[in-house]
Scaffold this motif. Sequence first.
Motif, short mmCIF file in Angstrom:
data_model
loop_
_atom_site.label_atom_id
_atom_site.label_comp_id
_atom_site.label_asym_id
_atom_site.label_seq_id
_atom_site.Cartn_x
_atom_site.Cartn_y
_atom_site.Cartn_z
N ALA A 1 0.84 -1.21 0.00
CA ALA A 1 0.00 0.00 0.00
C ALA A 1 0.87 1.25 0.00
O ALA A 1 0.61 2.21 -0.75
CB ALA A 1 -0.92 -0.01 1.22
N ALA A 2 1.93 1.26 0.81
CA ALA A 2 2.82 2.42 0.89
C ALA A 2 3.52 2.66 -0.45
O ALA A 2 3.60 3.80 -0.92
CB ALA A 2 3.84 2.20 2.00
N LEU A 3 4.01 1.59 -1.07
CA LEU A 3 4.73 1.73 -2.34
C LEU A 3 3.79 2.21 -3.44
O LEU A 3 4.14 3.12 -4.21
CB LEU A 3 5.38 0.40 -2.72
N ARG A 4 2.59 1.64 -3.51
CA ARG A 4 1.65 2.05 -4.56
C ARG A 4 1.26 3.52 -4.41
O ARG A 4 1.18 4.26 -5.39
CB ARG A 4 0.42 1.15 -4.52
N LEU A 5 1.01 3.92 -3.16
CA LEU A 5 0.64 5.32 -2.93
C LEU A 5 1.79 6.27 -3.26
O LEU A 5 1.58 7.35 -3.83
CB LEU A 5 0.21 5.51 -1.47
N ALA A 6 3.00 5.87 -2.89
CA ALA A 6 4.17 6.72 -3.20
C ALA A 6 4.34 6.86 -4.71
O ALA A 6 4.70 7.94 -5.20
CB ALA A 6 5.42 6.13 -2.56
N LEU A 7 4.08 5.79 -5.44
CA LEU A 7 4.18 5.84 -6.90
C LEU A 7 3.06 6.68 -7.50
O LEU A 7 3.27 7.40 -8.48
CB LEU A 7 4.16 4.42 -7.48
N GLU A 8 1.87 6.60 -6.92
CA GLU A 8 0.72 7.34 -7.46
C GLU A 8 0.77 8.82 -7.10
O GLU A 8 0.51 9.68 -7.95
CB GLU A 8 -0.58 6.75 -6.89
N LEU B 1 2.83 11.45 0.78
CA LEU B 1 2.47 10.19 1.44
C LEU B 1 2.38 10.38 2.95
O LEU B 1 3.25 11.01 3.56
CB LEU B 1 3.54 9.13 1.13
N THR B 2 1.31 9.87 3.56
CA THR B 2 1.15 9.93 5.02
C THR B 2 0.82 8.54 5.55
O THR B 2 0.35 7.67 4.82
CB THR B 2 0.02 10.89 5.43
N THR B 3 1.03 8.38 6.85
CA THR B 3 0.69 7.09 7.47
C THR B 3 -0.82 6.86 7.43
O THR B 3 -1.26 5.71 7.29
CB THR B 3 1.21 7.04 8.92
N ASP B 4 -1.60 7.92 7.55
CA ASP B 4 -3.07 7.79 7.43
C ASP B 4 -3.47 7.22 6.07
O ASP B 4 -4.33 6.33 5.99
CB ASP B 4 -3.75 9.15 7.62
N MET B 5 -2.85 7.75 5.02
CA MET B 5 -3.15 7.26 3.67
C MET B 5 -2.80 5.79 3.53
O MET B 5 -3.56 5.00 2.94
CB MET B 5 -2.36 8.08 2.63
N VAL C 1 10.12 0.44 3.13
CA VAL C 1 11.20 -0.56 3.13
C VAL C 1 10.64 -1.95 3.42
O VAL C 1 11.10 -2.95 2.86
CB VAL C 1 12.28 -0.18 4.15
N GLY C 2 9.64 -2.03 4.29
CA GLY C 2 9.08 -3.32 4.67
C GLY C 2 9.90 -3.97 5.77
O GLY C 2 10.86 -3.38 6.30
N SER C 3 9.53 -5.19 6.11
CA SER C 3 10.24 -5.94 7.15
C SER C 3 11.38 -6.69 6.51
O SER C 3 11.15 -7.66 5.78
CB SER C 3 9.29 -6.92 7.84
N PRO C 4 12.63 -6.27 6.76
CA PRO C 4 13.75 -6.97 6.14
C PRO C 4 13.87 -8.39 6.69
O PRO C 4 13.49 -8.64 7.83
CB PRO C 4 14.97 -6.12 6.52
N PRO C 5 14.37 -9.33 5.88
CA PRO C 5 14.53 -10.69 6.38
C PRO C 5 15.52 -10.73 7.53
O PRO C 5 16.51 -9.99 7.53
CB PRO C 5 15.05 -11.48 5.18
N ASP C 6 15.25 -11.57 8.50
CA ASP C 6 16.12 -11.72 9.66
C ASP C 6 16.85 -13.05 9.60
O ASP C 6 16.33 -14.03 9.06
CB ASP C 6 15.30 -11.69 10.96
N ILE C 7 18.04 -13.07 10.18
CA ILE C 7 18.76 -14.33 10.38
C ILE C 7 18.23 -14.92 11.68
O ILE C 7 18.37 -14.32 12.74
CB ILE C 7 20.28 -14.09 10.44
N GLU D 1 11.00 1.09 -9.27
CA GLU D 1 10.29 2.18 -9.94
C GLU D 1 10.28 3.44 -9.09
O GLU D 1 10.48 4.56 -9.60
CB GLU D 1 8.85 1.73 -10.23
N LEU D 2 10.08 3.27 -7.79
CA LEU D 2 10.07 4.42 -6.89
C LEU D 2 11.44 5.09 -6.84
O LEU D 2 11.54 6.33 -6.88
CB LEU D 2 9.64 3.98 -5.49
N LEU D 3 12.50 4.29 -6.76
CA LEU D 3 13.85 4.85 -6.68
C LEU D 3 14.24 5.55 -7.99
O LEU D 3 15.03 6.49 -7.97
CB LEU D 3 14.86 3.76 -6.34
N ALA D 4 13.68 5.08 -9.09
CA ALA D 4 13.97 5.72 -10.38
C ALA D 4 13.41 7.14 -10.42
O ALA D 4 13.99 8.04 -11.04
CB ALA D 4 13.40 4.89 -11.52
#
Length: 198
Positions: A22-29, A35-39, A63-69, A111-114
């Motif tokens: 949801a965060a990535l799609r909103l940031a792209l749109e 972008l806000t946490t409410d959105m 960023v999401g939850s990075p994988p953990d060891i 896409e976002l970083l581009a």
Amino acid sequence: MREPSTLRDRRREQTAQDIQRAALRLALESGYDSLTTDMIATRAGISLRTFFNYYPNKDAALVGSPPDISEASKQQFLASDGPLVDDLFDVLGRMLTDKRLERDVPAMIGELLATSPELLAIFHAALERLHSDLTALALERMGPGQEADAQLLAHVLSRAITIGFRAWATDAAIPRDQIVQLARQRVGRLTRLLQAAS
């Protein structure tokens, strides 16, 4: 050995990924600045309170939850007497196996970083955490006084796994279990280059 995953763990991981998408799609749109946490919470279909149970801010959600060891993986590594690099790659392989991976998320991140390269730092922070974890593990086996070598080794392996992950994310023909193999091949090439230079 992989630690058992409960239904609750899987649901929690799914919710975390839904929030990230949801965060990535909103940031792209709409753009990162608007972008806000409410959105994000609204798009993900959760309350703001639930959002903050998963992520402290919008950057963390992107960023999401990075994988953990896992602890079990660390103990298996420390108990092994196999080659250090092979054992570190085994740790990385188990880490990726334990994490649900979907190709659309890294595609959206790319896409976002581009369009917003200033966000590169927040995504690099997750890679830095992996680098620190690998350095600590390597040092456990290498012993005191080897900090610089452990850091260099961790940097090479974390970059190699990132390259393998990006290749998988952009090529549907690459199966997930080939990510670590691609990283191993990169390190093998680097090793041969260094040997030829000496």
